[in-house]
Design an enzyme around this catalytic site. Structure first.
Site, PDB file in Angstrom:
ATOM      1  N   CYS A 100      -6.241   1.508   2.330  1.00 24.30           N
ATOM      2  CA  CYS A 100      -5.101   1.087   2.141  1.00 24.30           C
ATOM      3  C   CYS A 100      -4.025   2.114   1.560  1.00 24.30           C
ATOM      4  O   CYS A 100      -4.498   2.987   0.709  1.00 24.30           O
ATOM      5  CB  CYS A 100      -5.044  -0.084   1.004  1.00 24.30           C
ATOM      6  N   GLU A 101      -2.952   2.378   2.238  1.00 22.05           N
ATOM      7  CA  GLU A 101      -2.343   3.686   1.861  1.00 22.05           C
ATOM      8  C   GLU A 101      -1.457   3.340   0.436  1.00 22.05           C
ATOM      9  O   GLU A 101      -1.040   4.316  -0.082  1.00 22.05           O
ATOM     10  CB  GLU A 101      -1.291   3.990   2.813  1.00 22.05           C
ATOM     11  N   HIS A 102      -1.603   2.218  -0.096  1.00 23.70           N
ATOM     12  CA  HIS A 102      -0.606   1.936  -1.351  1.00 23.70           C
ATOM     13  C   HIS A 102      -1.696   2.164  -2.493  1.00 23.70           C
ATOM     14  O   HIS A 102      -1.232   2.373  -3.500  1.00 23.70           O
ATOM     15  CB  HIS A 102      -0.422   0.536  -1.251  1.00 23.70           C
ATOM     16  N   HIS A 103      -2.939   1.934  -2.188  1.00 23.88           N
ATOM     17  CA  HIS A 103      -3.936   2.092  -3.424  1.00 23.88           C
ATOM     18  C   HIS A 103      -5.090   3.004  -3.037  1.00 23.88           C
ATOM     19  O   HIS A 103      -5.946   3.466  -3.882  1.00 23.88           O
ATOM     20  CB  HIS A 103      -4.579   0.556  -3.619  1.00 23.88           C
ATOM     21  N   GLN A 146      -2.445  -2.578   7.452  1.00 22.63           N
ATOM     22  CA  GLN A 146      -3.165  -3.585   8.383  1.00 22.63           C
ATOM     23  C   GLN A 146      -2.026  -3.569   9.669  1.00 22.63           C
ATOM     24  O   GLN A 146      -2.436  -3.493  10.950  1.00 22.63           O
ATOM     25  CB  GLN A 146      -3.744  -4.457   7.959  1.00 22.63           C
ATOM     26  N   HIS A 193      -9.298  -6.473   1.820  1.00 18.72           N
ATOM     27  CA  HIS A 193      -8.382  -5.380   1.316  1.00 18.72           C
ATOM     28  C   HIS A 193      -8.999  -5.382  -0.209  1.00 18.72           C
ATOM     29  O   HIS A 193      -8.904  -6.157  -0.866  1.00 18.72           O
ATOM     30  CB  HIS A 193      -6.949  -5.349   1.276  1.00 18.72           C
ATOM     31  N   CYS A 242      -8.254  -3.672  -2.703  1.00 18.11           N
ATOM     32  CA  CYS A 242      -7.142  -3.542  -3.787  1.00 18.11           C
ATOM     33  C   CYS A 242      -6.851  -4.955  -3.996  1.00 18.11           C
ATOM     34  O   CYS A 242      -6.137  -5.072  -5.163  1.00 18.11           O
ATOM     35  CB  CYS A 242      -6.102  -2.846  -3.251  1.00 18.11           C
TER      36      CYS A 242
END
Ligand SMILES: [Zn+2]
Length: 222
Positions: A110-113, A151, A179, A181
């Protein structure tokens, strides 16, 4: 809403901004070796900042290990030089029906976490005269998964790549993934998973789409 609030909200809601991975034009000016050295240094800084004793035998090798893992493995799909050659073949046996490759294992991040996304991808196409080796579909999924990802974007990138390789719009992909996260932090929902889909060409038609979705729910036993 202020920009930093908006950016935080985009991350919290896992909304991506584009179907292309946001790379800078100088993304590959540094060699892999130079990247590993820099990342090694920064990971050591993070761990030191957290108060860890980086001279401890158990921790001292971690920054280097993380740097190698980022560049050589889990983010190696950022570099076009690692893209699998999508060699196609002439469809000699004139198989004109749908071909489905299902339950392709997805390991992404996940590119956010920067936490893992783990799941299954199901890919299908209808040949326009070209066919692709079966394992090639797994390799294409893996290549795009090995990036910091959203995703939805991963699903679209897989479809787009196969559309170009197979010279047809008739490609579809469904991804069902967990995910970490979401599962291990924040809301901590162990059971939930996220389903995304992208349907190109004939797969936009109700019957074709239905056929594909029926195949992927088939319980394959050996
Ligand atoms: Zn996340």
């Amino acid at each position: 809403m202020k920009l930093d609030e908006k950016v935080t909200e985009i991350g919290d809601n896992h909304v991506g901004t584009s179907s292309e991975t946001p790379l800078r034009t100088d993304a590959f000016d540094l060699s892999d070796e130079e990247k590993r050295e820099k990342i090694n240094h920064h990971v050591a800084e993070i761990m030191h900042t957290l108060g860890l004793d980086m001279t401890d035998d158990s921790l001292s090798g971690t920054p280097n290990r993380v740097a190698k893992m980022f560049v050589n493995e889990i983010f190696s799909g950022l570099n076009p030089k690692n893209k699998p050659k999508a060699s196609t073949f002439e469809n000699k046996y004139k198989y004109g029906e749908m071909l489905v490759e299902k339950n392709i294992t997805v390991y992404s991040t996940c590119e956010h976490h920067l936490l893992p996304i783990v799941g299954k991808a199901h890919v299908a196409y209808i040949s326009s005269g070209r066919v692709v080796g079966l394992s090639k579909m797994n390799r294409i999924v893996d290549y795009f998964a090995k990036r910091p990802q959203v995703q939805e974007r991963l699903t679209m990138q897989i479809v787009k790549e196969l559309q170009i390789a197979l010279d047809t719009e008739d490609v579809a992909c469904v991804i069902d993934a967990k995910h970490l996260c979401v599962n291990s932090r924040g809301i901590r929902d162990i059971e939930s998973s996220t389903v995304t889909s992208e349907f190109g060409g004939k797969f936009k038609e109700k019957n074709t789409r239905k056929e594909f979705l029926e195949y992927i729910t088939l319980d394959t036993k050996f």
